[in-house]
Design a protein around this motif. Structure first.
Motif, PDB file in Angstrom:
ATOM      1  N   GLN A  75      42.251  38.427  20.047  1.00 22.74           N
ATOM      2  CA  GLN A  75      43.195  39.466  20.578  1.00 22.74           C
ATOM      3  C   GLN A  75      43.244  39.287  21.892  1.00 22.74           C
ATOM      4  OE1 GLN A  75      44.734  43.371  19.561  1.00 22.74           O
ATOM      5  NE2 GLN A  75      46.336  42.919  20.499  1.00 22.74           N
ATOM      6  N   GLY A  76      41.540  39.353  22.793  1.00 27.18           N
ATOM      7  CA  GLY A  76      40.901  39.929  23.731  1.00 27.18           C
ATOM      8  C   GLY A  76      41.352  40.581  24.818  1.00 27.18           C
ATOM      9  N   LEU A  77      40.743  42.069  26.660  1.00 32.87           N
ATOM     10  CA  LEU A  77      40.983  42.722  25.935  1.00 32.87           C
ATOM     11  C   LEU A  77      41.056  42.292  27.741  1.00 32.87           C
ATOM     12  CD1 LEU A  77      38.526  44.711  24.836  1.00 32.87           C
ATOM     13  CD2 LEU A  77      40.454  45.080  24.422  1.00 32.87           C
ATOM     14  N   PHE A 116      44.552  39.305  30.038  1.00 37.49           N
ATOM     15  CA  PHE A 116      45.913  39.046  30.995  1.00 37.49           C
ATOM     16  C   PHE A 116      44.903  38.633  32.597  1.00 37.49           C
ATOM     17  CE2 PHE A 116      48.203  42.278  29.279  1.00 37.49           C
ATOM     18  CZ  PHE A 116      50.178  41.526  29.603  1.00 37.49           C
ATOM     19  N   SER A 117      45.345  36.917  33.026  1.00 35.34           N
ATOM     20  CA  SER A 117      44.314  36.594  34.009  1.00 35.34           C
ATOM     21  C   SER A 117      45.243  36.633  34.826  1.00 35.34           C
ATOM     22  CB  SER A 117      44.945  34.211  33.761  1.00 35.34           C
ATOM     23  OG  SER A 117      46.597  34.505  33.383  1.00 35.34           O
ATOM     24  N   ALA A 159      47.091  51.336  43.259  1.00 36.08           N
ATOM     25  CA  ALA A 159      45.409  51.213  42.990  1.00 36.08           C
ATOM     26  C   ALA A 159      45.869  49.354  43.276  1.00 36.08           C
ATOM     27  CB  ALA A 159      44.936  50.530  41.543  1.00 36.08           C
ATOM     28  N   THR A 160      45.400  48.764  43.661  1.00 27.82           N
ATOM     29  CA  THR A 160      44.760  47.378  43.856  1.00 27.82           C
ATOM     30  C   THR A 160      43.831  46.558  43.458  1.00 27.82           C
ATOM     31  OG1 THR A 160      46.439  47.613  45.716  1.00 27.82           O
ATOM     32  CG2 THR A 160      45.296  45.378  46.033  1.00 27.82           C
ATOM     33  N   VAL A 161      43.859  45.496  42.707  1.00 22.50           N
ATOM     34  CA  VAL A 161      43.045  44.785  41.997  1.00 22.50           C
ATOM     35  C   VAL A 161      42.139  44.014  43.302  1.00 22.50           C
ATOM     36  CG1 VAL A 161      42.476  42.468  41.044  1.00 22.50           C
ATOM     37  CG2 VAL A 161      43.876  44.298  39.755  1.00 22.50           C
ATOM     38  N   ALA A 162      41.086  43.992  43.531  1.00 24.40           N
ATOM     39  CA  ALA A 162      40.020  44.186  44.568  1.00 24.40           C
ATOM     40  C   ALA A 162      39.197  42.755  44.937  1.00 24.40           C
ATOM     41  CB  ALA A 162      38.864  44.794  44.733  1.00 24.40           C
ATOM     42  N   ASN A 163      38.636  42.480  43.279  1.00 20.76           N
ATOM     43  CA  ASN A 163      38.445  41.283  43.116  1.00 20.76           C
ATOM     44  C   ASN A 163      37.975  40.846  42.053  1.00 20.76           C
ATOM     45  OD1 ASN A 163      35.665  42.024  42.304  1.00 20.76           O
ATOM     46  ND2 ASN A 163      35.939  42.614  44.828  1.00 20.76           N
ATOM     47  N   THR A 164      38.060  39.954  40.773  1.00 25.35           N
ATOM     48  CA  THR A 164      37.949  39.522  39.633  1.00 25.35           C
ATOM     49  C   THR A 164      36.163  39.317  39.285  1.00 25.35           C
ATOM     50  OG1 THR A 164      40.215  37.924  39.234  1.00 25.35           O
ATOM     51  CG2 THR A 164      37.521  37.810  37.861  1.00 25.35           C
ATOM     52  N   VAL A 165      35.653  40.594  38.655  1.00 31.54           N
ATOM     53  CA  VAL A 165      34.859  40.621  38.386  1.00 31.54           C
ATOM     54  C   VAL A 165      33.628  39.261  37.388  1.00 31.54           C
ATOM     55  CG1 VAL A 165      32.827  42.354  37.064  1.00 31.54           C
ATOM     56  CG2 VAL A 165      34.357  43.303  39.332  1.00 31.54           C
ATOM     57  N   TYR A 166      34.701  39.027  36.432  1.00 26.08           N
ATOM     58  CA  TYR A 166      34.035  38.207  35.226  1.00 26.08           C
ATOM     59  C   TYR A 166      35.866  37.967  34.770  1.00 26.08           C
ATOM     60  CZ  TYR A 166      31.978  36.799  30.997  1.00 26.08           C
ATOM     61  OH  TYR A 166      31.706  36.090  29.460  1.00 26.08           O
ATOM     62  N   THR A 167      35.469  36.579  33.792  1.00 24.71           N
ATOM     63  CA  THR A 167      36.426  36.475  33.299  1.00 24.71           C
ATOM     64  C   THR A 167      36.055  35.108  32.540  1.00 24.71           C
ATOM     65  OG1 THR A 167      38.905  35.586  33.313  1.00 24.71           O
ATOM     66  CG2 THR A 167      37.085  34.856  35.517  1.00 24.71           C
ATOM     67  N   GLN A 170      38.417  35.745  26.442  1.00 30.91           N
ATOM     68  CA  GLN A 170      39.026  37.022  25.663  1.00 30.91           C
ATOM     69  C   GLN A 170      38.843  37.614  26.483  1.00 30.91           C
ATOM     70  OE1 GLN A 170      36.337  36.709  22.823  1.00 30.91           O
ATOM     71  NE2 GLN A 170      37.735  37.931  21.031  1.00 30.91           N
ATOM     72  N   LEU A 171      37.513  37.958  28.011  1.00 25.30           N
ATOM     73  CA  LEU A 171      37.951  39.270  28.144  1.00 25.30           C
ATOM     74  C   LEU A 171      38.247  39.162  30.066  1.00 25.30           C
ATOM     75  CD1 LEU A 171      36.397  42.276  28.198  1.00 25.30           C
ATOM     76  CD2 LEU A 171      34.080  41.450  28.250  1.00 25.30           C
ATOM     77  N   ALA A 172      38.876  39.981  30.803  1.00 25.49           N
ATOM     78  CA  ALA A 172      38.455  39.861  31.916  1.00 25.49           C
ATOM     79  C   ALA A 172      38.478  40.646  32.661  1.00 25.49           C
ATOM     80  CB  ALA A 172      40.060  39.334  32.355  1.00 25.49           C
ATOM     81  N   VAL A 173      37.516  41.209  33.985  1.00 25.06           N
ATOM     82  CA  VAL A 173      37.053  42.396  34.699  1.00 25.06           C
ATOM     83  C   VAL A 173      37.287  42.176  36.081  1.00 25.06           C
ATOM     84  CG1 VAL A 173      34.897  44.226  35.042  1.00 25.06           C
ATOM     85  CG2 VAL A 173      35.172  42.920  32.414  1.00 25.06           C
TER      86      VAL A 173
END
Length: 244
Positions: A75-77, A116-117, A159-167, A170-173
Motif C-alpha cells: 500500500q505504501g506510506l 504520494f509523490s 505547514a509547507t513541504v520543504a524538501n524530499t528526504v527519501y522516495t 513505496q515510501l515517501a518522506v
C-alpha cells in the motif's frame, strides 16, 4: 632472418601470457545483494536533523509499526517529518503535556496510509486520512499545491513541504517546516452538559403535616371564611329590611 625466427617463440609466449593472466586472475562476478528491509528511522538518521522526530518514533513504537507495514504490504506510506527546529518552535512544554497515547497519535498524524509523490498531491482529494484515529479518519488534514510547492493545513497549523528526504515506489518522506498539530489532540473536549434539576417529590412515608396537607387545610379555611362573611351579610340585609 634466423634471429627473427628464433625470437618468434618468445614473442608468442609473451603475448599468450599477457592475454591469459587477466582471465585467470579475474574472479566470477557476484550477484547483487538483495535489498534489506525498509527502516524509517535509519533513513531519517542518514538525513540528520530529525533527532526529536526519531526519538518519538522509537519511544512510541510507531517506527516498528511503520516498518512492518512497509515490509508486509504494497500500500505504501507517506511521512511528513518535522526537523528539529520545527519542534523547538513549539510552545514550551507542549510535548511534555501529552499523554503516551496522545504522543502516538501525534506521530501517526504525520503519516498518510498511502504513497504520494509530489505530483500526486496535485490531484489528491481532501481531506486526506492520516494514520491517527484509525480507520475512522478522526484526524484528517488538507493538502494544496501551488506549482511545485505543497502546503498542508490542519486547522491549527499551516505547514509547507520543504524538501524530499527519501522516495521510492513505496515510501515517501518529506521534510515539513512545522510540527503538524490537530484540533482533536490539542483542543480540550467541550464540557459535559449539566444534569437537569428535577422537582423533589415527597416520599410516601412523609409525615401528615407536610406542605401539601397544610396547603389544602389553609385553602379550606379560606373557603369557610368566605362563606361566613356571605352569611353575615345576608343576616344584616334581612335585619335592615325589617327595620325599614
Amino acid at each position: 632472418m634466423k634471429q627473427i625466427i628464433s625470437t618468434f617463440p618468445l614473442v608468442f609466449f609473451f603475448l599468450f601470457f599477457i592475454y591469459c593472466t587477466p582471465t585467470f586472475s579475474q574472479s566470477p562476478a557476484q550477484a547483487p545483494a538483495p535489498p534489506g528491509p525498509t527502516n524509517v528511522t535509519a533513513i531519517l538518521e542518514k538525513a540528520s536533523q530529525y533527532t526529536t522526530f526519531i526519538r518519538l518514533l522509537k519511544t512510541t513504537q510507531v517506527a516498528d509499526q511503520l516498518n512492518t507495514q512497509l515490509n508486509n504490504s504494497n500500500q505504501g506510506l507517506t511521512i511528513f517529518a518535522p526537523a528539529d527546529n520545527a519542534f523547538t518552535n513549539l510552545k514550551p512544554g507542549t510535548l511534555n503535556s501529552l499523554t503516551d497515547q496522545q504522543k502516538i497519535e501525534l506521530i501517526q498524524y504525520h503519516v498518510l496510509p498511502s504513497f504520494f509523490s509530489v505530483s500526486q498531491f496535485q490531484t489528491a482529494s481532501n481531506p486526506l486520512r492520516t494514520q491517527a484515529g484509525g480507520s475512522d479518519g478522526q484526524f484528517p488534514l488538507n493538502i494544496t499545491t501551488t506549482g511545485n510547492q505543497v502546503n498542508i493545513t490542519t486547522g491549527m497549523v499551516n505547514a509547507t513541504v520543504a524538501n524530499t528526504v527519501y522516495t521510492d515506489d513505496q515510501l515517501a518522506v518529506y521534510q515539513v517546516d512545522q510540527v503538524l498539530l490537530s484540533h482533536g489532540l490539542f483542543t480540550p473536549p467541550p464540557p459535559a452538559p449539566a444534569p437537569s434539576k428535577h422537582k423533589k417529590h415527597p416520599s410516601s412515608d412523609s409525615p401528615s403535616g407536610s406542605d401539601d396537607t397544610t396547603h389544602v387545610d389553609s385553602s379550606g379555611g379560606i373557603c369557610l371564611s368566605q362563606h361566613a362573611l356571605r352569611a353575615m351579610s345576608s343576616i344584616i340585609l334581612v335585619l335592615a329590611a325589617f327595620c325599614l
